[in-house]
Design a protein around this motif. Structure first.
Motif, mmCIF file in Angstrom:
data_model
loop_
_atom_site.group_PDB
_atom_site.id
_atom_site.type_symbol
_atom_site.label_atom_id
_atom_site.label_comp_id
_atom_site.label_asym_id
_atom_site.label_seq_id
_atom_site.Cartn_x
_atom_site.Cartn_y
_atom_site.Cartn_z
ATOM 1 N N ALA A 248 40.108 52.059 44.086
ATOM 2 C CA ALA A 248 41.279 52.814 44.512
ATOM 3 C C ALA A 248 40.847 54.045 45.298
ATOM 4 O O ALA A 248 39.928 54.766 44.901
ATOM 5 C CB ALA A 248 42.108 53.229 43.292
ATOM 6 N N GLY A 249 41.483 54.274 46.430
ATOM 7 C CA GLY A 249 41.152 55.392 47.298
ATOM 8 C C GLY A 249 40.255 55.034 48.456
ATOM 9 O O GLY A 249 40.165 55.790 49.432
ATOM 10 N N ASP A 250 39.584 53.866 48.395
ATOM 11 C CA ASP A 250 38.741 53.428 49.510
ATOM 12 C C ASP A 250 39.602 53.043 50.709
ATOM 13 O O ASP A 250 40.753 52.617 50.559
ATOM 14 C CB ASP A 250 37.900 52.214 49.110
ATOM 15 N N PHE A 251 39.022 53.167 51.890
ATOM 16 C CA PHE A 251 39.652 52.634 53.110
ATOM 17 C C PHE A 251 38.834 51.440 53.555
ATOM 18 O O PHE A 251 37.603 51.525 53.688
ATOM 19 C CB PHE A 251 39.705 53.681 54.214
ATOM 20 N N VAL A 252 39.491 50.307 53.781
ATOM 21 C CA VAL A 252 38.791 49.093 54.205
ATOM 22 C C VAL A 252 39.252 48.691 55.602
ATOM 23 O O VAL A 252 40.405 48.921 55.988
ATOM 24 C CB VAL A 252 39.017 47.930 53.220
ATOM 25 N N GLU A 253 38.337 48.120 56.331
ATOM 26 C CA GLU A 253 38.649 47.591 57.657
ATOM 27 C C GLU A 253 39.020 46.114 57.556
ATOM 28 O O GLU A 253 38.559 45.406 56.655
ATOM 29 C CB GLU A 253 37.449 47.745 58.590
ATOM 30 N N LYS A 254 39.850 45.672 58.470
ATOM 31 C CA LYS A 254 40.211 44.258 58.533
ATOM 32 C C LYS A 254 38.943 43.412 58.676
ATOM 33 O O LYS A 254 38.081 43.702 59.499
ATOM 34 C CB LYS A 254 41.146 44.018 59.712
ATOM 35 N N GLY A 255 38.833 42.392 57.836
ATOM 36 C CA GLY A 255 37.671 41.525 57.875
ATOM 37 C C GLY A 255 36.520 41.984 57.005
ATOM 38 O O GLY A 255 35.503 41.278 56.902
ATOM 39 N N GLU A 256 36.656 43.134 56.346
ATOM 40 C CA GLU A 256 35.600 43.629 55.469
ATOM 41 C C GLU A 256 35.551 42.823 54.181
ATOM 42 O O GLU A 256 36.584 42.466 53.611
ATOM 43 C CB GLU A 256 35.855 45.105 55.151
ATOM 44 N N HIS A 257 34.343 42.530 53.714
ATOM 45 C CA HIS A 257 34.175 41.757 52.488
ATOM 46 C C HIS A 257 34.655 42.573 51.296
ATOM 47 O O HIS A 257 34.272 43.732 51.130
ATOM 48 C CB HIS A 257 32.699 41.391 52.309
ATOM 49 N N ILE A 258 35.517 41.965 50.443
ATOM 50 C CA ILE A 258 36.070 42.721 49.314
ATOM 51 C C ILE A 258 35.808 42.058 47.963
ATOM 52 O O ILE A 258 36.045 42.676 46.923
ATOM 53 C CB ILE A 258 37.589 42.938 49.476
ATOM 54 N N GLY A 259 35.325 40.823 47.925
ATOM 55 C CA GLY A 259 35.069 40.187 46.644
ATOM 56 C C GLY A 259 35.013 38.674 46.743
ATOM 57 O O GLY A 259 34.804 38.120 47.830
#
Length: 299
Positions: A248-259
């Motif tokens: 929570a609070g992170d900023f992710v870019e489109k296409g970034e690996h998340i899990g």
């Protein structure tokens, strides 16, 4: 679950054979008799073709029944074309014609309802598909309960359940295996469908053995994204324990690996659940301009 498997076998394997053979080998008294049975058979095969989940046995099996139906129509018409259009029916013939007439109307309506779920008048948000390097199958998706059980629940109205197909067109090695690694989608890499802020994330819940489910924490391990410019939250659920790479609070870019795809939460087997939500109401999703529904494929 055993009852559901038996029910699926009856609908996808047994009844199509029964109705196709009945049309092919049947004895007709008039062209009207043949036409009513033929139209019912078309409506039934159409209904199971579009509305039934075909990832259990094989996605490719669904194409066999229309082909066999066309053959049965041709062969039965060769017998029926010399018959009178109508005759004076006895009581038994009237009952038979009446039953097929009722079934024709029922399955005709079922088809209308299924096709009504293929579109929506609501504004959809555009996302990137969160899975790569596989053939992915939409098990639940669309705008009607006949093809998407989520449609009954306003926050998840347009939710999608996604699995991966193996070369045989099935989602797993076996009908309903307990080993998680026999499901092709289990452990697949997940990528952020949009750029935005992570509002919530959970990572510690165990991956359950089918058919175990955690109804108290239905999302399981999940990520809740506030997508930039989308005016909606996107939920990615049932992720693998220990695989969630954002907080929570992170900023992710489109296409970034998340899990990774897992089997945590209120889930009957490994799959990806994704839906968009605004003010407690489900929002339609487009992937590359496509509104995905049950039996859609994504490469």
């Amino acid at each position: 679950m055993i009852f559901s498997i038996i029910q699926l076998m009856i609908m996808q394997l047994i009844l199509p054979v029964v109705f196709i053979i009945s049309l092919w080998k049947g004895s007709f008294h008039s062209k009207l008799d043949w036409m009513v049975q033929m139209i019912f058979s078309v409506f039934f095969i159409s209904w199971i073709f579009f509305s039934s989940p075909w990832d259990w046995f094989s996605y490719y099996l669904r194409f066999i029944w229309p082909i066999l139906l066309l053959f049965a129509i041709y062969m039965s018409w060769k017998k029926a074309r010399s018959l009178p259009t109508r005759i004076k029916y006895d009581s038994k013939q009237k009952w038979s014609l009446g039953i097929y007439g009722v079934l024709l109307v029922v399955f005709g309506m079922y088809n209308v309802l299924v096709f009504s779920g293929y579109s929506t008048d609501e504004q959809a948000i555009e996302l990137d598909f969160p899975l790569k390097n596989g053939v992915y199958y939409i098990g639940q998706g669309g705008n009607h309960v006949q093809i998407n059980y989520h449609n009954e629940y306003p926050p998840q109205r347009y939710a999608l359940d996604i699995v991966e197909l193996n070369p045989f067109g099935a989602r797993a090695s076996g009908i309903y295996p307990k080993q998680l690694d026999k499901y092709d989608v289990f452990g697949d890499e997940l990528y952020s469908p949009c750029s935005g802020e992570v509002l919530e994330a959970r990572d510690h819940l165990p991956d359950l053995i089918p058919p175990e489910a955690d109804s108290e924490r239905p999302e399981g391990n999940f990520v809740n994204l506030k997508c930039e410019g989308k005016d909606a939250n996107v939920y990615i659920a049932h992720m693998q324990e220990g695989s969630v790479e954002v907080e929570a609070g992170d900023f992710v870019e489109k296409g970034e690996h998340i899990g990774l795809v897992g089997n945590s939460g209120n889930t009957s087997e490994p799959h990806l659940h994704i839906h968009a939500e605004k003010d407690g109401e489900g929002v339609p999703i487009h992937f590359n301009g496509r509104f995905l529904v049950r039996n859609s494929l994504v490469w």
